[in-house]
Design a protein around this motif. Structure first.
Motif, PDB file in Angstrom:
ATOM      1  N   ALA A 273       0.828  -1.212   0.000  1.00 52.51           N
ATOM      2  CA  ALA A 273       0.000   0.000   0.000  1.00 52.51           C
ATOM      3  C   ALA A 273       0.860   1.258   0.000  1.00 52.51           C
ATOM      4  O   ALA A 273       0.475   2.290  -0.546  1.00 52.51           O
ATOM      5  N   SER A 274       2.055   1.182   0.584  1.00 56.33           N
ATOM      6  CA  SER A 274       2.951   2.340   0.630  1.00 56.33           C
ATOM      7  C   SER A 274       3.810   2.471  -0.630  1.00 56.33           C
ATOM      8  O   SER A 274       4.620   3.387  -0.729  1.00 56.33           O
ATOM      9  N   GLY A 275       3.643   1.547  -1.586  1.00 59.17           N
ATOM     10  CA  GLY A 275       4.373   1.628  -2.844  1.00 59.17           C
ATOM     11  C   GLY A 275       5.683   0.871  -2.876  1.00 59.17           C
ATOM     12  O   GLY A 275       6.402   0.913  -3.866  1.00 59.17           O
ATOM     13  N   VAL A 276       6.031   0.153  -1.826  1.00 60.30           N
ATOM     14  CA  VAL A 276       7.274  -0.607  -1.762  1.00 60.30           C
ATOM     15  C   VAL A 276       7.069  -1.964  -2.424  1.00 60.30           C
ATOM     16  O   VAL A 276       6.078  -2.638  -2.163  1.00 60.30           O
ATOM     17  N   LEU A 277       7.985  -2.368  -3.309  1.00 60.23           N
ATOM     18  CA  LEU A 277       7.932  -3.708  -3.882  1.00 60.23           C
ATOM     19  C   LEU A 277       8.433  -4.701  -2.847  1.00 60.23           C
ATOM     20  O   LEU A 277       9.479  -4.492  -2.233  1.00 60.23           O
TER      21      LEU A 277
END
Length: 197
Positions: free
Chosen positions: A90-94
């Motif tokens: 959700a925070s954009g981290v892969l």
């Protein structure tokens, strides 16, 4: 009785996705709950690129790519390697998510399921010593039903809880004798030998 080898999560930093490098970009690496940088770089997917993640800015190109599982090959700064699926948090981290294979620089190989960058689900972990665990993982630990084969060939089959033998299980010694009973970590009082008639 031998103690199973502890599961240690890897730490992170060069990211290969697809074929030949087409550009080089930099990404911040998020902090894992275990205190080491072991997430994949922030952003989405790209095809044919090399990304060094020890850097300070994010690529707008990677942020605009599609959602869903992405197949990657990732090399960590310590020499560990991950090949498999990842997805965006959700925070954009892969993060490693789905199925994949992680090979540590020290020779430990985990092949199996991942969830939110942790070994989670069914998998197999091979240690350089010859020890082998096949079974369920949760939050980077042996958790659930599994079989641990020790380097000497003896094995334990049964439940695990937070990397410990825990519950009704069976221990097979180096001579093939099977001992059944209740295990609690290193303790296994009152084991009974199983007879095959």
């Amino acid at each position: 009785m031998n103690k199973p080898e502890t599961v240690r999560p890897p730490v992170a930093c060069i990211f290969f996705i697809g074929g030949n490098p087409k550009f080089k970009e930099s990404f911040p690496v998020s902090e894992s709950p275990l205190g080491s940088d072991n997430h994949l770089p922030a952003g989405g997917s790209c095809h044919g690129c090399l990304v060094e993640c020890d850097c300070k800015k994010e690529s707008a190109y990677l942020k605009t790519q599609g959602e869903g599982p992405i197949k990657v090959s990732y090399i960590f700064p310590n020499g560990d390697r991950y090949e498999g699926e990842c997805s965006r948090s959700a925070s954009g981290v892969l993060m490693r998510s789905g199925t994949g294979k992680h090979t540590s620089a020290g020779g430990i190989i985990y092949t199996g399921e991942w969830h939110e960058d942790k070994m989670h689900g069914r998998g197999t972990m091979q240690h350089p010593s010859g020890a082998l665990y096949e079974g369920e993982f949760k939050d980077n630990m042996y958790q659930g039903t599994g079989t641990y084969t020790f380097p000497d060939g003896s094995s334990y089959k049964g439940p695990f809880h937070k990397n410990r033998l825990e519950g009704d299980g069976a221990f097979t010694d180096t001579q093939g004798l099977v001992w059944i009973g209740e295990f609690h970590g290193k303790a296994a009082l009152g084991l009974k030998m199983q007879h095959n008639i």
